[in-house]
Design an enzyme around this catalytic site. Structure first.
Site, PDB file in Angstrom:
ATOM      1  N   ASP A  87      -5.393   7.662   2.262  1.00  0.00           N
ATOM      2  CA  ASP A  87      -6.524   6.889   1.723  1.00  0.00           C
ATOM      3  C   ASP A  87      -7.821   7.675   1.807  1.00  0.00           C
ATOM      4  OD1 ASP A  87      -4.430   4.815   2.855  1.00  0.00           O
ATOM      5  OD2 ASP A  87      -5.529   3.928   1.181  1.00  0.00           O
ATOM      6  N   ASN A 139      -4.317   7.109   6.742  1.00  0.00           N
ATOM      7  CA  ASN A 139      -3.317   6.440   5.905  1.00  0.00           C
ATOM      8  C   ASN A 139      -2.944   5.135   6.605  1.00  0.00           C
ATOM      9  OD1 ASN A 139      -1.635   6.464   3.524  1.00  0.00           O
ATOM     10  ND2 ASN A 139       0.103   6.737   4.880  1.00  0.00           N
ATOM     11  N   LYS A 140      -2.084   4.380   5.984  1.00  0.00           N
ATOM     12  CA  LYS A 140      -1.693   3.059   6.498  1.00  0.00           C
ATOM     13  C   LYS A 140      -1.357   3.102   7.987  1.00  0.00           C
ATOM     14  CE  LYS A 140      -1.763  -0.068   4.802  1.00  0.00           C
ATOM     15  NZ  LYS A 140      -2.962  -0.924   4.935  1.00  0.00           N
TER      16      LYS A 140
HETATM   17  O1  MRU Z   1      -3.676  -1.176   2.304  1.00  0.00           O
HETATM   18  P1  MRU Z   1      -3.030  -0.437   1.156  1.00  0.00           P
HETATM   19  O2  MRU Z   1      -1.723  -1.020   0.734  1.00  0.00           O
HETATM   20  O3  MRU Z   1      -3.987  -0.251   0.003  1.00  0.00           O
HETATM   21  O4  MRU Z   1      -2.743   0.988   1.778  1.00  0.00           O
HETATM   22  C1  MRU Z   1      -2.163   1.958   0.972  1.00  0.00           C
HETATM   23  C2  MRU Z   1      -1.798   3.182   1.694  1.00  0.00           C
HETATM   24  O5  MRU Z   1      -2.040   3.343   2.862  1.00  0.00           O
HETATM   25  C3  MRU Z   1      -1.184   4.259   0.876  1.00  0.00           C
HETATM   26  O6  MRU Z   1      -0.281   4.997   1.639  1.00  0.00           O
HETATM   27  C4  MRU Z   1      -2.309   5.166   0.401  1.00  0.00           C
HETATM   28  O7  MRU Z   1      -3.242   4.443  -0.338  1.00  0.00           O
HETATM   29  C5  MRU Z   1      -1.816   6.292  -0.394  1.00  0.00           C
HETATM   30  S1  MRU Z   1      -1.626   5.764  -2.054  1.00  0.00           S
HETATM   31  C6  MRU Z   1      -0.962   6.816  -3.068  1.00  0.00           C
END
Ligand code: MRU
Length: 369
Positions: free
Chosen positions: A248, A258-259
């Site tokens: 992100d 990232n998540k």
């Molecule tokens: O909270 P989200 O579902 O928007 O989080 C998304 C992620 O963490 C993805 O791994 C990240 O955006 C990479 S997208 C190609």
């Protein structure tokens, strides 16, 4: 990519009315396939904040279309620049961690601000949003090609199915097409390289179990859903050849947000000598930040996301069930930061590079500050 054999993007202009932007409603997947209309910047804001659209690249493109919708709804011809500057701030505040949102909004604002009339600004925003969307597709596909080479090399050494672990959904649903983490997987499968994907369920919103598994199934990619705590065990038993995740926001020094839970997978991968790759377009790199843990804003979301779980009941109805005792305190951090030392390499649209400032700036000298 494919849905029941039909090709889709995650966001598009309504074919009969260019004042309407349409998106796949990701909150309904995998149980229902719904399309949602966005007709104002408020709709775009809600789509982003409520995760109807989600994933860094898609959030960015939705923000850009939000600027177009805001201009369409502008009634103050003489002050449209002040108006759109304020609306841009509003859209940027929809979610804090994915930097793509701010970057793409700034990119679309640039030519809009140079327009002399509101009518011109609307036209320019419409074309710029489409251009940014196409660029994300092109970048995802390039990431796919570079990442595919890594999978192919592992396959050539191993001679058997390549087992790839991924976290959250960094698939085409999180982008416009192809995905970031999944793009190399789709490319490898199309090249005839046997792959199998371990899909982390990704609590609390279950993007892995609900979205990644769904899109892999639609694309006929062999995969297995695992609970979030399983990866370390699989790695200890030689059942994971590589990890690929998305991002992100990544600092110029290579720290990766990232998540939530990504960091723990990177630690386990490091401990077991398994390569840990991050696939991302340059629109996810924040060239102004040098310390991921200290500087990247980490979104905290509503406790209800942890408290309640949504699923399909035996009756066939989709509903939510409470999974925690009443009255307990809940923390819901959306993202974590994986330090660059745990990242084997970044897979970008310009190629593969080490997660450090020197290599990132060498690959993107035009974007470096
Ligand atoms: O909270 P989200 O579902 O928007 O989080 C998304 C992620 O963490 C993805 O791994 C990240 O955006 C990479 S997208 C190609």
């Amino acid at each position: 990519m494919n849905i029941k054999g039909r090709n889709y993007h995650t966001i598009w202009v309504h074919p009969e009315n260019d004042k309407i932007i349409q998106v796949i409603d990701q909150t309904a997947l995998p149980f229902d396939f719904k399309i949602k209309n966005l007709t104002s910047e408020k709709d775009a804001y809600i789509a982003i904040s409520d995760m109807i659209v989600r994933g860094a690249p898609l959030i960015g493109v939705t923000g850009a279309y939000g600027i177009y919708l805001a201009l369409l709804n502008c009634r103050d011809e003489n002050n449209f620049r002040e108006y759109i500057t304020e609306r841009a701030g509003y859209l940027k505040s929809a979610r804090p961690t994915a930097v793509n949102l701010a970057i793409l909004i700034d990119e679309i604002l640039d030519p809009v601000m140079q327009c002399n009339t509101l009518t011109d600004a609307v036209k320019v925003a419409f074309h710029k949003a489409a251009e940014l969307k196409e660029r994300e597709i092109e970048w995802s596909e390039k990431i796919g090609n570079f990442g595919c080479n890594i999978i192919e090399e592992i396959y050539n050494n191993k001679g058997e199915t390549v087992n790839i672990l991924t976290h959250c959904n960094a698939g085409w649903l999180a982008c416009i097409d192809w995905g970031t983490a999944t793009a190399p997987i789709y490319k490898a499968a199309r090249k005839g390289i046997p792959v199998h994907v371990w899909v982390d369920e990704t609590r609390p919103r279950n993007q892995g179990a609900r979205l990644t598994a769904w899109e892999l199934k639609e694309e006929d990619i062999p995969h297995t859903i695992i609970s979030d705590n399983t990866g370390g065990h699989l790695m200890q038993h030689g059942m994971v050849d590589m990890c690929i995740v998305g991002s992100d926001r990544t600092t110029v020094t290579g720290d990766v947000a990232n998540k939530i839970g990504t960091y723990l997978k990177a630690l386990a991968a490091h401990d077991n000598g398994i390569p840990f790759y991050v696939a991302l377009p340059s629109s996810t790199i924040d060239f102004s930040l040098t310390d991921g843990i200290g500087q990247i804003p980490i979104e905290q979301r509503a406790p209800e996301e942890v408290m309640w779980m949504e699923g399909k009941l035996k009756s066939g109805k989709t509903d939510q069930v409470k999974i925690v005792p009443d009255g307990c305190k809940i923390a819901n951090y959306g993202f974590d930061v994986t330090p660059s030392r745990l990242v084997t390499a970044l897979i970008t649209e310009r190629g593969i590079c080490s997660a450090n400032r020197k290599n990132i700036e060498q690959l993107f000298p035009d974007l470096s500050l």
